[in-house]
Design an enzyme around this catalytic site. Structure first.
Site, short mmCIF file in Angstrom:
data_model
loop_
_atom_site.label_atom_id
_atom_site.label_comp_id
_atom_site.label_asym_id
_atom_site.label_seq_id
_atom_site.Cartn_x
_atom_site.Cartn_y
_atom_site.Cartn_z
CG HIS A 34 -0.15 -0.06 2.52
ND1 HIS A 34 0.50 1.01 3.06
CD2 HIS A 34 0.13 -1.11 3.34
CE1 HIS A 34 1.12 0.66 4.17
NE2 HIS A 34 0.90 -0.64 4.36
CG ASP A 298 5.76 -3.94 5.98
OD1 ASP A 298 4.75 -4.56 6.36
OD2 ASP A 298 6.37 -3.13 6.72
#
Length: 395
Positions: A34, A298
């Site tokens: 994102h 991540d």
């Protein structure tokens, strides 16, 4: 027999060098993190008596700037696809899949990308049916919960903790916070991060985690990085205490080690990433859709990259090991001799993020070529598709 012959053709082509001009782009799958969000931890006030910056959204939400920056990335990808004659005009709905985790920041990132990359094409972002829970596809947990597997993962995490040396990073962060004047120091006697121990937490259904200074430091540095990306005045980013790239490198080591210990695991990563990697290989095997965007976190980038077993790589001009808005782009190319894989990490630099720069083919984001350990690449970065597919352990 035919498959063996095609593999030989691919190897011959690689040995001679691929004619780049004759290649045609057939399929693209992007795994994305994102874009710029608010800090994940809202209650940081106890770690410093200084005034923390105010955000216009709740913890962990995509910011307006993050939406804008993702739109730039979407437009850039669309320009690239158009330059390769990959998609003309609005694509057929079956040709495009944009799928995001259920978190607002991932859904909003996917929407911003879709609206810019496929403007006025009414491409719908797909997601897990129950939007109230973390999509199991993206949930970075151990799926093999046997004691033997958990013990093996715990041992590797413990070894990584022993090898980790963040003393200088913790000391610098404690200085920036002026930790000795904080509530956490006065009430719980946490006055120096480097003097506290870390503890591994492995619970069924939960992400592998580490409590202690690593977790605390990661949350604090994350808030600094996000405020820097957001473009806040330097006086509000870590109260103006970070003045050099060397300081950023020093404290961001905390975030890198946090990711390394929790998800960059020899066997654990394959287990953690199993649902997502299997989903990706199912798309590769089917050959459809032509274009896929998967928007996660991540932790997904880290565990998937480790599960695929890429050669070590470095991402220049970035603080983070898996940058905000960054994308691992799997590309399937073909010519008369066969099919090939090319993988690139495309990501915005810290400067592009902070300055809010519009990226394009003329002013591109950073791009780093990746290589799989089991699929040797040519000088131009391609490996045989058949060799790549042999790496699939999730069939």
């Amino acid at each position: 027999m035919a498959a063996t012959f095609m593999a030989l053709l691919c190897l011959v082509a690689l040995s001679k060098g691929i004619d780049i001009d004759s290649l045609k782009l057939e399929q693209v799958l992007i795994l994305s993190r994102h874009n710029v969000r608010t800090p994940l931890t809202a209650k940081l006030e106890s770690y410093s008596s200084k005034l923390w910056p105010k955000w216009n959204a709740s913890a962990g939400y995509l910011t307006e700037k993050g939406t804008r920056l993702e739109g730039y990335m979407g437009k850039y990808i669309a320009e690239w696809l158009d330059s390769e004659d990959f998609i003309e005009g609005c694509p057929n709905k079956d040709d495009v899949l944009i799928y995001a985790n259920t978190k607002p920041r991932t859904l909003d990132t996917a929407k911003a990308f879709a609206e810019s990359a496929f403007q006025s094409c009414n491409i719908t972002v797909q997601h897990y049916e129950n939007i109230e829970i973390f999509d199991p596809l993206f949930l970075p947990i151990l799926h093999n919960t046997t004691e033997a597997n958990k013990n093996q993962v715990r041992e590797e995490m413990e070894n990584k903790l022993k090898e980790m040396n963040l003393t200088d990073s913790y000391i610098e962060l404690s200085r920036i916070l002026n930790l000795r004047t904080s509530d956490i120091c006065k009430k719980l006697y946490l006055c120096e991060l480097h003097l506290r121990r870390n503890e591994i937490i492995l619970e069924d259904g939960e992400e592998p985690n580490v409590s202690g200074p690593l977790d605390i430091g990661n949350s604090i540095v994350d808030s600094f990085i996000m405020s820097y990306y957001e473009g806040m005045p330097t006086s509000e980013v870590a109260w103006g205490q970070i003045k050099t790239d060397q300081q950023w490198d020093l404290i961001s080591k905390i975030c890198k080690e946090n990711q390394n210990i929790r998800f960059n695991l020899t066997k654990g990563a394959k287990d953690i990433a199993r649902p997502l990697v299997k989903y990706m290989f199912d798309i590769f095997k089917a050959g459809t859709p032509k274009f896929t965007l998967l928007v996660g976190h991540d932790s997904n980038m880290n565990s998937v990259i480790r599960a695929f077993d890429f050669q070590p790589f470095v991402l220049p001009e970035q603080f983070e090991p898996f940058p905000i808005g960054g994308k691992v782009i799997f590309q399937k190319w073909s010519d008369v001799s066969g099919q090939y894989l090319k993988v690139e990490y495309v990501y915005p630099t810290t400067k592009q993020l902070r300055d809010g720069e519009r990226v394009s083919l003329l002013q591109p984001p950073k791009k780093v070529l990746l290589e799989l350990k089991g699929c040797e690449i040519s000088k131009s970065g391609y490996c045989p598709w058949t060799e790549f597919m042999k790496l699939n352990e999730y069939a």
